[in-house]
Design an enzyme around this catalytic site. Structure first.
Site, PDB file in Angstrom:
ATOM      1  N   TYR A  64       0.847  -1.190   0.000  1.00  0.00           N
ATOM      2  CA  TYR A  64       0.000   0.000   0.000  1.00  0.00           C
ATOM      3  C   TYR A  64       0.883   1.239   0.000  1.00  0.00           C
ATOM      4  CZ  TYR A  64      -4.977  -0.803   0.164  1.00  0.00           C
ATOM      5  OH  TYR A  64      -6.256  -1.070  -0.200  1.00  0.00           O
ATOM      6  N   GLU A  66      -0.557   4.833  -0.375  1.00  0.00           N
ATOM      7  CA  GLU A  66      -1.336   6.072  -0.557  1.00  0.00           C
ATOM      8  C   GLU A  66      -0.476   7.269  -0.179  1.00  0.00           C
ATOM      9  OE1 GLU A  66      -5.153   5.852   1.355  1.00  0.00           O
ATOM     10  OE2 GLU A  66      -5.586   3.950   0.359  1.00  0.00           O
ATOM     11  N   ASP A 241      -6.622  15.160 -23.483  1.00  0.00           N
ATOM     12  CA  ASP A 241      -6.493  13.725 -23.203  1.00  0.00           C
ATOM     13  C   ASP A 241      -5.780  13.123 -24.408  1.00  0.00           C
ATOM     14  OD1 ASP A 241      -6.877  11.007 -23.072  1.00  0.00           O
ATOM     15  OD2 ASP A 241      -8.973  11.115 -22.472  1.00  0.00           O
ATOM     16  N   THR A 270      -3.295   7.511 -21.180  1.00  0.00           N
ATOM     17  CA  THR A 270      -3.035   6.154 -20.725  1.00  0.00           C
ATOM     18  C   THR A 270      -1.601   5.854 -21.113  1.00  0.00           C
ATOM     19  OG1 THR A 270      -3.915   5.329 -22.817  1.00  0.00           O
ATOM     20  CG2 THR A 270      -5.405   5.288 -20.932  1.00  0.00           C
ATOM     21  N   LYS A 273      -1.320   2.463 -24.838  1.00  0.00           N
ATOM     22  CA  LYS A 273      -1.725   2.486 -26.253  1.00  0.00           C
ATOM     23  C   LYS A 273      -0.477   2.720 -27.110  1.00  0.00           C
ATOM     24  CE  LYS A 273      -6.509   3.853 -25.346  1.00  0.00           C
ATOM     25  NZ  LYS A 273      -6.685   4.428 -24.005  1.00  0.00           N
ATOM     26  N   ARG A 279      -0.718  -1.285 -18.751  1.00  0.00           N
ATOM     27  CA  ARG A 279      -2.072  -0.737 -18.687  1.00  0.00           C
ATOM     28  C   ARG A 279      -2.148   0.237 -17.512  1.00  0.00           C
ATOM     29  NH1 ARG A 279      -6.355  -1.869 -21.292  1.00  0.00           N
ATOM     30  NH2 ARG A 279      -5.063  -3.222 -22.553  1.00  0.00           N
TER      31      ARG A 279
HETATM   32  N1  DSN Z   1     -11.158   1.926 -24.936  1.00  0.00           N
HETATM   33  C1  DSN Z   1     -10.228   2.828 -25.543  1.00  0.00           C
HETATM   34  C2  DSN Z   1     -10.252   2.725 -27.019  1.00  0.00           C
HETATM   35  O1  DSN Z   1     -10.386   1.634 -27.530  1.00  0.00           O
HETATM   36  O2  DSN Z   1     -10.090   3.734 -27.698  1.00  0.00           O
HETATM   37  C3  DSN Z   1     -10.439   4.234 -25.138  1.00  0.00           C
HETATM   38  O3  DSN Z   1     -10.723   4.309 -23.799  1.00  0.00           O
END
Ligand code: DSN
Length: 472
Positions: A64, A66, A241, A270, A273, A279
């Site tokens: 943990y 925090e 974003d 994120t 990607k 992730r």
């Molecule tokens: N789920 C993602 C996508 O496929 O674009 C975005 O959050």
């Protein structure tokens, strides 16, 4: 024969897991086999490096933590401090940001952290001020009432879902749609491109607290300098974003007006990607919002995931290497080759092409819905996802589009020649599929699906996935 380090590591891990629950070990092995055989064109997916994957599978998961580096609510966080500080340092250096918060577990979490930071910074509320300086016990019932009303009555302007915006930018299926009074800007019906004059007009009328940019299905660059000017002209906070295109920012494909970091007050992303990490999520900002952003846990997040922060540090270190810029450029070269190959064969593309990592096919040109096209492609070994197109006549469930992206196949090493072959496979399936008696049903000769599936496999055979990993 002695095994290489990756094979030894993954084989040993599976052996340990198999001794407890063999079905989990089998599923992990099967997932690698499936991924090796699939022509993965989902624009939001990628393949993290073995080092990144291995950094997640350890005892950091047990801790943990925090709070923030050096200021934790739990004892014994010195090693978590090390990896969190490293991940944040790599993120700041990579993106040229003054502050990085690497705890968010996902993109939604990162966006909620940013929304909270903006609300806390911008909403004029004596009750909120009291709450901030930790005088929560002094708040009267009237204070609480005022606080809820003031926080819950703010406006957000973001890209509409069917133009490629994201659910977390104030749309009803996500909590942001309950938190904010939201209005959307779309794209020009003739070109499919963002019309900045229209965005400015909407901002002048609506006077949002937050102007959000970023997308999950818009195949073009966005000019963040112009959007910042629009935000400034109405006193809005400008948030970007960049989840989908963070790898293109990291790899310096998107620079100048197209790099969000110098233009936005706050940037979320994120890490899994086009950035090719584990992730997770992340927030970048300047000093004005840093204190509020750092309150992400426990304000918005559950306990940080130290094992994932370790993996973020590894992946961000990888993204700082010179070869990542080459990878990012190849993602775009491949997407453009795919778009050209499809267009040459008669496919109708939203905006007519791409300048990022994704292509949006309007499959009404083939007489299909997105749902029919997605399934027909899947039957043929091609993994994509259906997606709305602007002003979609088929709604968000059946849709009229297929979104395809190149980050994953580029990680495998496929190049522009293979993108032309991929375009041929996609076009063959879509042009040979006919609509069935409902928006979900379709007719495709199984022999053709089988043939394309084999061709897809032959294409992939020259580009093995995780070539150093041999599970035996
Ligand atoms: N789920 C993602 C996508 O496929 O674009 C975005 O959050």
């Amino acid at each position: 024969m002695s095994l290489n380090a990756e094979s030894t590591a993954f084989r040993s891990a599976l052996e340990v897991i198999r001794a407890v629950e063999p079905r989990v070990a089998d599923a992990i092995g099967a997932e690698l086999a499936d991924q090796r055989e699939s022509l993965k064109l989902i624009a939001s997916e990628n393949y993290a490096s073995p080092a990144t994957l291995l950094a997640m599978g350890n005892w950091f998961s047990d801790k943990y933590a925090e709070g923030t580096v050096g200021r934790r609510f739990y004892a014994g966080c010195q090693n978590v401090d090390t990896v969190e500080a490293l991940a944040a340092e790599h993120a700041r250096e990579l993106f040229g940001a003054s502050h990085a918060y690497v705890q968010p577990h996902s993109g939604i979490d990162a966006n909620l952290v940013a929304f909270w930071a903006i609300l806390a910074d911008r909403v004029e509320s004596p009750a909120l001020k009291k709450a901030q300086v930790r005088q929560v016990n002094d708040l009267t019932e009237a204070d609480w009432f005022a606080l809820r009303r003031e926080l819950g009555n703010q406006r957000m302007l973001g890209m509409s879902l069917d133009a490629g915006g994201h659910l977390t930018h104030g749309f009803r299926p996500n909590i942001s749609g309950k938190m904010f009074d939201q209005r959307s800007y779309g794209t020009d019906p003739a070109t499919g491109l963002v019309d900045y004059d229209k965005v400015a007009e909407a901002a002048r009328e609506f006077k949002p607290l937050i102007l959000v940019a970023g997308y999950s299905a818009y195949p073009r660059k966005v000019n963040f300098r112009i959007l910042r000017e629009i935000a400034d002209s109405v006193g809005a906070t400008f948030m970007v974003d960049m989840a989908h295109f963070a790898g293109l920012v990291a790899g310096k494909v998107f620079t100048g007006d197209f790099d969000p970091v110098p233009h936005a007050h706050i940037v979320t992303t994120t890490t899994h990607k086009s950035l090719r990490g584990p992730r997770g999520g992340m927030v970048l900002c300047g000093p004005e919002l840093a204190d509020q952003v750092d309150r992400g846990c426990p304000m918005v997040l559950g306990g940080p995931l130290p094992h994932v922060m370790a993996a973020k540090a590894v992946a961000l270190a990888e993204a700082r290497r010179p070869d990542f810029a080459d990878y990012a450029q190849r993602i775009v070269d491949n997407a453009q080759a795919l778009a050209e190959g499809l267009t040459r064969r008669g496919a109708k593309l939203v905006t007519g092409g791409t300048d990022n990592h994704l292509v949006l096919i309007d499959v009404t040109g083939y007489g299909l819905t997105g749902r029919q096209a997605e399934q027909a492609l899947l039957d043929s070994g091609i993994v994509t996802n259906r997606n709305s197109v602007p002003q979609d006549p088929n709604g968000a469930w059946y849709t009229s589009g297929i979104r395809i992206g190149t980050p994953a196949l580029t990680s495998r090493g496929l190049g522009v020649a293979e993108m032309d072959q991929t375009a041929e496979l996609i076009h063959t399936v879509l042009s040979q599929t006919t609509s069935g008696e409902s928006k979900a049903k379709y007719v495709l000769d199984p022999a053709l699906a089988d043939k394309v599936s084999k061709q897809a496999n032959e294409l992939l055979a020259g580009f093995p996935l995780y070539p150093a990993v041999d599970l035996g």
